[in-house]
Design a protein around this motif. Structure first.
Motif, PDB file in Angstrom:
ATOM      1  N   GLY A 110      28.168  40.507  11.772  1.00  0.00           N
ATOM      2  CA  GLY A 110      28.094  40.645  13.441  1.00  0.00           C
ATOM      3  C   GLY A 110      27.876  38.989  13.977  1.00  0.00           C
ATOM      4  N   ARG A 111      27.937  39.201  15.258  1.00  0.00           N
ATOM      5  CA  ARG A 111      27.631  37.692  15.793  1.00  0.00           C
ATOM      6  C   ARG A 111      26.738  38.247  17.086  1.00  0.00           C
ATOM      7  NH1 ARG A 111      29.751  38.395  20.993  1.00  0.00           N
ATOM      8  NH2 ARG A 111      31.369  39.425  21.247  1.00  0.00           N
ATOM      9  N   THR A 112      25.672  36.987  17.226  1.00  0.00           N
ATOM     10  CA  THR A 112      24.524  37.270  18.170  1.00  0.00           C
ATOM     11  C   THR A 112      24.930  37.211  19.590  1.00  0.00           C
ATOM     12  OG1 THR A 112      23.184  35.958  16.735  1.00  0.00           O
ATOM     13  CG2 THR A 112      22.558  36.262  18.844  1.00  0.00           C
ATOM     14  N   SER A 113      24.500  38.187  20.446  1.00  0.00           N
ATOM     15  CA  SER A 113      24.980  38.261  21.827  1.00  0.00           C
ATOM     16  C   SER A 113      23.763  38.236  22.301  1.00  0.00           C
ATOM     17  CB  SER A 113      25.651  39.523  22.054  1.00  0.00           C
ATOM     18  OG  SER A 113      25.264  40.695  21.698  1.00  0.00           O
ATOM     19  N   GLU A 114      23.655  38.361  23.630  1.00  0.00           N
ATOM     20  CA  GLU A 114      22.405  38.487  24.430  1.00  0.00           C
ATOM     21  C   GLU A 114      21.525  39.695  24.328  1.00  0.00           C
ATOM     22  OE1 GLU A 114      23.327  39.597  29.014  1.00  0.00           O
ATOM     23  OE2 GLU A 114      24.060  37.398  28.386  1.00  0.00           O
ATOM     24  N   LYS A 115      22.403  40.836  24.004  1.00  0.00           N
ATOM     25  CA  LYS A 115      21.942  42.372  23.997  1.00  0.00           C
ATOM     26  C   LYS A 115      21.189  42.424  22.430  1.00  0.00           C
ATOM     27  CE  LYS A 115      24.259  44.510  27.725  1.00  0.00           C
ATOM     28  NZ  LYS A 115      25.019  45.604  28.056  1.00  0.00           N
ATOM     29  N   GLY A 116      22.020  41.728  21.383  1.00  0.00           N
ATOM     30  CA  GLY A 116      21.621  42.002  20.010  1.00  0.00           C
ATOM     31  C   GLY A 116      22.722  41.591  19.312  1.00  0.00           C
ATOM     32  N   GLN A 117      22.927  42.226  18.128  1.00  0.00           N
ATOM     33  CA  GLN A 117      24.100  41.727  17.272  1.00  0.00           C
ATOM     34  C   GLN A 117      25.339  42.537  17.375  1.00  0.00           C
ATOM     35  OE1 GLN A 117      22.622  38.719  16.043  1.00  0.00           O
ATOM     36  NE2 GLN A 117      23.830  39.303  14.192  1.00  0.00           N
ATOM     37  N   THR A 118      26.501  42.094  17.644  1.00  0.00           N
ATOM     38  CA  THR A 118      27.514  42.907  18.043  1.00  0.00           C
ATOM     39  C   THR A 118      28.304  42.718  16.728  1.00  0.00           C
ATOM     40  OG1 THR A 118      27.674  41.860  20.460  1.00  0.00           O
ATOM     41  CG2 THR A 118      29.737  42.716  19.436  1.00  0.00           C
ATOM     42  N   ILE A 119      28.744  44.134  16.560  1.00  0.00           N
ATOM     43  CA  ILE A 119      29.707  44.280  15.264  1.00  0.00           C
ATOM     44  C   ILE A 119      31.016  44.576  15.569  1.00  0.00           C
ATOM     45  CG2 ILE A 119      30.006  45.671  13.276  1.00  0.00           C
ATOM     46  CD1 ILE A 119      26.977  46.575  13.277  1.00  0.00           C
ATOM     47  N   GLU A 120      31.764  43.679  15.392  1.00  0.00           N
ATOM     48  CA  GLU A 120      33.129  43.913  16.002  1.00  0.00           C
ATOM     49  C   GLU A 120      34.337  44.627  14.833  1.00  0.00           C
ATOM     50  OE1 GLU A 120      34.125  40.182  17.399  1.00  0.00           O
ATOM     51  OE2 GLU A 120      33.478  40.668  19.224  1.00  0.00           O
ATOM     52  N   LEU A 121      33.508  44.963  13.739  1.00  0.00           N
ATOM     53  CA  LEU A 121      34.252  45.509  12.727  1.00  0.00           C
ATOM     54  C   LEU A 121      34.756  47.118  13.097  1.00  0.00           C
ATOM     55  CD1 LEU A 121      35.145  44.759   9.922  1.00  0.00           C
ATOM     56  CD2 LEU A 121      33.031  45.872   8.861  1.00  0.00           C
ATOM     57  N   ARG A 122      36.054  47.349  13.071  1.00  0.00           N
ATOM     58  CA  ARG A 122      36.746  48.702  13.583  1.00  0.00           C
ATOM     59  C   ARG A 122      36.450  49.698  12.236  1.00  0.00           C
ATOM     60  NH1 ARG A 122      41.900  47.592  17.219  1.00  0.00           N
ATOM     61  NH2 ARG A 122      41.401  49.683  17.658  1.00  0.00           N
ATOM     62  N   LEU A 123      35.458  50.224  12.311  1.00  0.00           N
ATOM     63  CA  LEU A 123      35.399  51.464  11.237  1.00  0.00           C
ATOM     64  C   LEU A 123      35.188  52.642  11.980  1.00  0.00           C
ATOM     65  CD1 LEU A 123      32.288  50.487   8.875  1.00  0.00           C
ATOM     66  CD2 LEU A 123      35.301  50.228   8.530  1.00  0.00           C
ATOM     67  N   THR A 124      36.049  53.745  11.606  1.00  0.00           N
ATOM     68  CA  THR A 124      36.166  54.922  12.207  1.00  0.00           C
ATOM     69  C   THR A 124      34.950  55.791  11.604  1.00  0.00           C
ATOM     70  OG1 THR A 124      37.262  56.218  10.525  1.00  0.00           O
ATOM     71  CG2 THR A 124      38.676  55.068  12.241  1.00  0.00           C
ATOM     72  N   HIS A 125      34.406  56.947  12.461  1.00  0.00           N
ATOM     73  CA  HIS A 125      33.320  57.565  11.962  1.00  0.00           C
ATOM     74  C   HIS A 125      33.492  58.319  10.930  1.00  0.00           C
ATOM     75  CE1 HIS A 125      31.817  58.276  16.446  1.00  0.00           C
ATOM     76  NE2 HIS A 125      31.984  57.035  16.273  1.00  0.00           N
ATOM     77  N   GLN A 126      34.822  58.613  10.380  1.00  0.00           N
ATOM     78  CA  GLN A 126      35.364  59.246   9.217  1.00  0.00           C
ATOM     79  C   GLN A 126      35.039  58.087   8.052  1.00  0.00           C
ATOM     80  OE1 GLN A 126      36.050  62.307   8.074  1.00  0.00           O
ATOM     81  NE2 GLN A 126      35.937  61.750   6.018  1.00  0.00           N
ATOM     82  N   GLU A 127      35.183  56.733   8.185  1.00  0.00           N
ATOM     83  CA  GLU A 127      35.165  55.640   7.411  1.00  0.00           C
ATOM     84  C   GLU A 127      33.756  55.348   7.166  1.00  0.00           C
ATOM     85  OE1 GLU A 127      39.170  53.289   8.031  1.00  0.00           O
ATOM     86  OE2 GLU A 127      37.468  52.879   9.287  1.00  0.00           O
ATOM     87  N   ILE A 128      32.888  55.398   8.185  1.00  0.00           N
ATOM     88  CA  ILE A 128      31.573  55.470   7.915  1.00  0.00           C
ATOM     89  C   ILE A 128      30.983  56.580   7.122  1.00  0.00           C
ATOM     90  CG2 ILE A 128      29.298  55.273   9.034  1.00  0.00           C
ATOM     91  CD1 ILE A 128      30.823  53.993  11.603  1.00  0.00           C
ATOM     92  N   ALA A 129      31.406  57.682   7.570  1.00  0.00           N
ATOM     93  CA  ALA A 129      30.984  58.886   6.517  1.00  0.00           C
ATOM     94  C   ALA A 129      31.270  58.783   5.161  1.00  0.00           C
ATOM     95  CB  ALA A 129      31.739  60.246   7.268  1.00  0.00           C
ATOM     96  N   GLU A 130      32.561  58.203   4.891  1.00  0.00           N
ATOM     97  CA  GLU A 130      32.695  58.210   3.421  1.00  0.00           C
ATOM     98  C   GLU A 130      32.099  57.148   2.661  1.00  0.00           C
ATOM     99  OE1 GLU A 130      37.052  57.014   3.996  1.00  0.00           O
ATOM    100  OE2 GLU A 130      37.473  58.957   4.632  1.00  0.00           O
ATOM    101  N   PHE A 131      31.393  56.156   3.469  1.00  0.00           N
ATOM    102  CA  PHE A 131      30.572  55.152   2.739  1.00  0.00           C
ATOM    103  C   PHE A 131      29.274  55.957   2.396  1.00  0.00           C
ATOM    104  CE2 PHE A 131      32.981  51.681   4.704  1.00  0.00           C
ATOM    105  CZ  PHE A 131      33.315  51.122   3.444  1.00  0.00           C
ATOM    106  N   LEU A 132      28.730  56.760   3.382  1.00  0.00           N
ATOM    107  CA  LEU A 132      27.387  57.099   3.353  1.00  0.00           C
ATOM    108  C   LEU A 132      27.424  58.736   2.721  1.00  0.00           C
ATOM    109  CD1 LEU A 132      25.968  56.331   6.667  1.00  0.00           C
ATOM    110  CD2 LEU A 132      25.796  54.974   4.711  1.00  0.00           C
ATOM    111  N   GLY A 133      28.529  59.228   2.248  1.00  0.00           N
ATOM    112  CA  GLY A 133      28.658  60.377   1.702  1.00  0.00           C
ATOM    113  C   GLY A 133      28.309  61.691   2.478  1.00  0.00           C
ATOM    114  N   ALA A 134      28.570  61.357   3.728  1.00  0.00           N
ATOM    115  CA  ALA A 134      28.273  62.311   4.787  1.00  0.00           C
ATOM    116  C   ALA A 134      29.430  62.928   5.561  1.00  0.00           C
ATOM    117  CB  ALA A 134      27.474  61.598   5.853  1.00  0.00           C
TER     118      ALA A 134
END
Length: 173
Positions: A110-134
């Motif tokens: 991430g990079r710091t922005s005024e609202k918080g930490q911005t994650i610009e990594l393009r992961l699909t919901h499916q790819e996130i699910a694969e990491f978490l076994g969900a």
């Protein structure tokens, strides 16, 4: 995909990759997310099959295993990061795992922005699910819930983990 070289490791200069394998029934299993300074390669995993997929445009260099002194520190960091990743994946609840993954990605990519930490990594919901076994459906539901609760903000191709949000509550008896 980065080619698998048995006598070399890839040192990531810029960008992000994920390593993955698949189960006997063809389900992808995420093994890690790696960025600048990290090393990845066939020599670091016994997983079969094993793939290194570029998530962004990357610049990498090959480091021969014979020059182990150049990658010792990076290999130690690889092991430590993988263990952090295992902790995230083994939380008791998927919402805890997802929140910890988002916080970890914010810290790591991430990079710091005024609202918080911005994650610009393009992961699909499916790819996130694969990491978490969900399932993808569960991840989509949880991300929607996190957004409604003001924990994250979603923009096209990025997430913002908002400052000063405490996503989980607890009570004491």
């Amino acid at each position: 995909m980065l080619p698998l070289e048995s006598e070399y490791l890839w040192r990531i200069k810029t960008g992000a990759v994920r390593t993955l394998t698949s189960s006997e029934d063809g389900i992808n299993i995420g093994l890690g997310l790696w960025g600048p300074g990290d090393v990845v390669g066939r020599a670091l995993s016994k997983a079969d099959p094993y793939q290194i997929e570029c998530l962004t445009s990357v610049q990498v260099s090959l480091v021969p295993l014979t020059r182990y002194q150049e990658v010792n520190e990076a290999i130690i960091q690889h092991i430590q990061q993988f263990q952090e990743f295992l902790e995230i994946m083994h939380c008791r609840s998927v919402d805890s795992s997802l929140m910890r993954l988002l916080l970890w990605m914010a810290k790591r990519f991430g990079r710091t922005s005024e609202k918080g930490q911005t994650i610009e990594l393009r992961l699909t919901h499916q790819e996130i699910a694969e990491f978490l076994g969900a399932t993808r459906v569960t991840i989509t539901r949880l991300l929607n819930d996190f957004e409604k609760r003001g924990i994250i903000q979603r923009l096209p191709h990025q997430y913002i983990v908002l400052h000063d949000q405490h996503p989980f509550w607890h009570y004491e008896i």
